[in-house]
Design a protein around this motif. Structure first.
Motif, PDB file in Angstrom:
ATOM      1  N   ASP A 170     -51.949 -34.674   3.126  1.00  9.87           N
ATOM      2  CA  ASP A 170     -51.657 -35.941   2.468  1.00  9.87           C
ATOM      3  C   ASP A 170     -50.161 -36.231   2.401  1.00  9.87           C
ATOM      4  OD1 ASP A 170     -54.409 -36.347   1.910  1.00  9.87           O
ATOM      5  OD2 ASP A 170     -54.250 -35.022   0.174  1.00  9.87           O
ATOM      6  N   ASP A 171     -49.369 -35.495   3.149  1.00  9.77           N
ATOM      7  CA  ASP A 171     -47.917 -35.684   3.140  1.00  9.77           C
ATOM      8  C   ASP A 171     -47.569 -37.001   3.836  1.00  9.77           C
ATOM      9  OD1 ASP A 171     -45.138 -35.535   3.510  1.00  9.77           O
ATOM     10  OD2 ASP A 171     -45.170 -33.372   3.806  1.00  9.77           O
ATOM     11  N   PRO A 172     -46.864 -37.908   3.155  1.00  8.92           N
ATOM     12  CA  PRO A 172     -46.491 -39.173   3.811  1.00  8.92           C
ATOM     13  C   PRO A 172     -45.607 -38.973   5.026  1.00  8.92           C
ATOM     14  CG  PRO A 172     -45.373 -38.936   1.695  1.00  8.92           C
ATOM     15  CD  PRO A 172     -46.408 -37.873   1.758  1.00  8.92           C
ATOM     16  N   VAL A 173     -44.803 -37.919   5.032  1.00 16.75           N
ATOM     17  CA  VAL A 173     -43.967 -37.650   6.201  1.00 16.75           C
ATOM     18  C   VAL A 173     -44.839 -37.326   7.408  1.00 16.75           C
ATOM     19  CG1 VAL A 173     -42.143 -36.208   7.168  1.00 16.75           C
ATOM     20  CG2 VAL A 173     -42.067 -36.844   4.757  1.00 16.75           C
ATOM     21  N   GLY A 174     -45.897 -36.579   7.184  1.00 17.24           N
ATOM     22  CA  GLY A 174     -46.811 -36.264   8.274  1.00 17.24           C
ATOM     23  C   GLY A 174     -47.453 -37.504   8.856  1.00 17.24           C
ATOM     24  N   LYS A 175     -47.733 -38.487   8.006  1.00 24.31           N
ATOM     25  CA  LYS A 175     -48.320 -39.733   8.494  1.00 24.31           C
ATOM     26  C   LYS A 175     -47.308 -40.528   9.311  1.00 24.31           C
ATOM     27  CE  LYS A 175     -51.410 -39.821   4.496  1.00 24.31           C
ATOM     28  NZ  LYS A 175     -51.771 -40.491   3.231  1.00 24.31           N
ATOM     29  N   LEU A 176     -46.061 -40.544   8.854  1.00 21.79           N
ATOM     30  CA  LEU A 176     -45.018 -41.270   9.572  1.00 21.79           C
ATOM     31  C   LEU A 176     -44.655 -40.581  10.882  1.00 21.79           C
ATOM     32  CD1 LEU A 176     -42.649 -42.110   6.565  1.00 21.79           C
ATOM     33  CD2 LEU A 176     -44.064 -43.735   7.843  1.00 21.79           C
ATOM     34  N   GLU A 177     -44.782 -39.256  10.920  1.00 19.89           N
ATOM     35  CA  GLU A 177     -44.359 -38.476  12.080  1.00 19.89           C
ATOM     36  C   GLU A 177     -45.553 -37.872  12.827  1.00 19.89           C
ATOM     37  OE1 GLU A 177     -41.382 -38.186  13.222  1.00 19.89           O
ATOM     38  OE2 GLU A 177     -40.127 -38.934  11.601  1.00 19.89           O
ATOM     39  N   ALA A 178     -46.692 -38.543  12.776  1.00 15.65           N
ATOM     40  CA  ALA A 178     -47.910 -37.991  13.367  1.00 15.65           C
ATOM     41  C   ALA A 178     -47.748 -37.715  14.862  1.00 15.65           C
ATOM     42  CB  ALA A 178     -49.082 -38.932  13.131  1.00 15.65           C
ATOM     43  N   TYR A 179     -47.103 -38.604  15.588  1.00 16.72           N
ATOM     44  CA  TYR A 179     -46.930 -38.407  17.026  1.00 16.72           C
ATOM     45  C   TYR A 179     -46.043 -37.198  17.303  1.00 16.72           C
ATOM     46  CZ  TYR A 179     -45.680 -39.246  21.906  1.00 16.72           C
ATOM     47  OH  TYR A 179     -45.482 -39.102  23.253  1.00 16.72           O
ATOM     48  N   THR A 180     -44.954 -37.065  16.522  1.00 14.13           N
ATOM     49  CA  THR A 180     -44.049 -35.933  16.711  1.00 14.13           C
ATOM     50  C   THR A 180     -44.759 -34.621  16.428  1.00 14.13           C
ATOM     51  OG1 THR A 180     -42.175 -37.319  16.081  1.00 14.13           O
ATOM     52  CG2 THR A 180     -41.836 -34.946  16.010  1.00 14.13           C
ATOM     53  N   VAL A 181     -45.567 -34.595  15.369  1.00 12.18           N
ATOM     54  CA  VAL A 181     -46.325 -33.386  15.041  1.00 12.18           C
ATOM     55  C   VAL A 181     -47.237 -33.008  16.204  1.00 12.18           C
ATOM     56  CG1 VAL A 181     -48.085 -32.417  13.520  1.00 12.18           C
ATOM     57  CG2 VAL A 181     -46.224 -33.770  12.556  1.00 12.18           C
ATOM     58  N   LYS A 182     -47.899 -34.007  16.776  1.00 14.03           N
ATOM     59  CA  LYS A 182     -48.842 -33.762  17.864  1.00 14.03           C
ATOM     60  C   LYS A 182     -48.162 -33.210  19.101  1.00 14.03           C
ATOM     61  CE  LYS A 182     -52.389 -36.115  20.620  1.00 14.03           C
ATOM     62  NZ  LYS A 182     -53.081 -37.411  20.872  1.00 14.03           N
ATOM     63  N   LYS A 183     -46.950 -33.696  19.405  1.00 14.13           N
ATOM     64  CA  LYS A 183     -46.248 -33.323  20.630  1.00 14.13           C
ATOM     65  C   LYS A 183     -45.273 -32.151  20.447  1.00 14.13           C
ATOM     66  CE  LYS A 183     -46.438 -35.639  23.935  1.00 14.13           C
ATOM     67  NZ  LYS A 183     -47.284 -35.548  25.129  1.00 14.13           N
ATOM     68  N   MET A 184     -45.149 -31.637  19.231  1.00 15.23           N
ATOM     69  CA  MET A 184     -44.107 -30.667  18.935  1.00 15.23           C
ATOM     70  C   MET A 184     -44.213 -29.390  19.777  1.00 15.23           C
ATOM     71  SD  MET A 184     -42.796 -29.360  15.199  1.00 15.23           S
ATOM     72  CE  MET A 184     -44.470 -29.163  14.624  1.00 15.23           C
ATOM     73  N   GLY A 185     -45.404 -28.982  20.129  1.00 15.05           N
ATOM     74  CA  GLY A 185     -45.577 -27.765  20.895  1.00 15.05           C
ATOM     75  C   GLY A 185     -44.854 -27.775  22.232  1.00 15.05           C
ATOM     76  N   GLU A 186     -44.588 -28.960  22.774  1.00 14.53           N
ATOM     77  CA  GLU A 186     -43.869 -29.050  24.043  1.00 14.53           C
ATOM     78  C   GLU A 186     -42.407 -28.640  23.882  1.00 14.53           C
ATOM     79  OE1 GLU A 186     -44.364 -32.978  25.532  1.00 14.53           O
ATOM     80  OE2 GLU A 186     -46.561 -32.911  25.467  1.00 14.53           O
ATOM     81  N   LEU A 187     -41.860 -28.826  22.689  1.00 11.41           N
ATOM     82  CA  LEU A 187     -40.468 -28.491  22.413  1.00 11.41           C
ATOM     83  C   LEU A 187     -40.319 -27.160  21.700  1.00 11.41           C
ATOM     84  CD1 LEU A 187     -39.280 -32.010  21.205  1.00 11.41           C
ATOM     85  CD2 LEU A 187     -38.698 -30.906  23.375  1.00 11.41           C
TER      86      LEU A 187
END
Length: 321
Positions: free
Chosen positions: A262-279
């Motif tokens: 329920d973290d609002p940051v996670g909602k705002l950064e959902a795409y970054t969270v999803k793609k983070m494993g590439e970096l």
């Protein structure tokens, strides 16, 4: 009960206040807090890690508590914030550390992982993912995406505006920020609105922060007010320019990332969270249910369990510093 010790270090042109716990022989674990928090937000992790044999260091980050709080906005650039911790590691003789950050402490930890691949051997981040250096300053993207509507980070940009609101009643501000819900950050309103205007102050303290705990947060913010903490948000363009040499780099350390569902940051950064494993190729991530932004407090037991298990595999306490 675990005892916390405070020391003041003169590093990087400022005084840095650091609280620590655990045996002197323990491997060092650094815990970097975010906005608008304090070292005490790590109290549960400090206790668990110290009892497990680690030596834990939780600084009051630049702008907070007994640490220096320069007036100049430019004094809060990301590389300067990193240099505070690098200077403290130098002063303490640390050559092999685990670095963990939450909220704004997470970008500092991420950058220290890039800047110090030899000394920072293990990383942890909570709430704020690693997206690498964007193609242009993030604040430009935020402004364009929020034309005609309120965005708290955009609102924080003009020096003097947000601090006038938040400093007018620091206890009310902290009650809303620490004890409120995600509506504080994401509630739709006009672009010219104030951050906390019209919100009702919670009548009770959250389960994870009783009245005595809250008093520590309040003392921290009362020391200097919100100007320094808000300055962390005012260097997106400068940070983008100064980190060009890090563009394209991967975070190669074993890394633990924790996020509340329920973290609002996670909602705002959902795409970054999803793609983070590439970096971050050695990434281990967990989403904690029934948990908001203040993850290390809201789900302290689970966070401690995940930290100790992760460190046991990648940074065992029996190692030699």
């Amino acid at each position: 009960m675990t005892a916390f010790q405070q020391q003041l270090l003169d590093v990087n042109g400022i005084t840095l206040s650091i609280y620590s716990a655990g045996p002197d022989s323990g491997r060092p674990v650094w815990l970097l807090h975010g906005f608008p928090e304090c070292w005490y937000s790590w109290r549960s992790q400090m206790t668990a890690l110290a009892e497990a044999g680690y030596r834990v260091y939780a600084p009051e980050m630049r702008g907070y508590g007994d640490s220096s709080a320069p007036e100049d906005v430019a004094a809060y650039q990301i590389l300067t914030l990193c240099a505070d911790i690098q200077g403290a590691m130098d002063a303490l003789g640390h050559t092999d550390v685990c670095m963990i950050g939450h909220d704004w402490g997470a970008p500092v930890a991420w950058h220290l992982g890039l800047l110090e691949p030899e000394r920072v051997s293990v990383l942890g981040a909570m709430s704020v993912p690693f997206g690498g250096r964007p193609k242009r300053p993030a604040i430009d993207i935020m402004r364009e995406a929020n034309v005609g509507r309120f965005n708290y980070i955009v609102y924080f940009q003009e020096p003097g505006v947000a601090e006038a609101e938040l400093n007018a009643d620091i206890e009310r501000s902290m009650r809303l920020l620490i004890g409120g819900n995600s509506d504080v950050f994401l509630h739709p309103k006009p672009a010219d609105a104030q951050f906390l205007a019209g919100l009702d102050v919670p009548t009770t303290y959250p389960e994870w922060c009783n009245e005595q705990d809250f008093a520590v947060y309040l003392r921290t913010l009362n020391k200097h007010g919100f100007h320094g903490p808000l300055n962390w948000y005012r260097n997106f363009e400068v940070n983008w320019q100064s980190t060009e040499f890090l563009a394209g780099r991967q975070v190669l350390q074993p890394t633990l990332f924790l996020l509340g569902e329920d973290d609002p940051v996670g909602k705002l950064e959902a795409y970054t969270v999803k793609k983070m494993g590439e970096l971050v190729p050695r990434l281990e991530s967990h989403v904690l249910s029934e948990c908001g932004h203040w993850i290390q407090n809201e789900r302290a037991g689970r966070v401690n369990e995940l930290l100790l298990e992760f460190l046991g595999r990648h940074y065992p306490r029996a190692g030699i510093v």
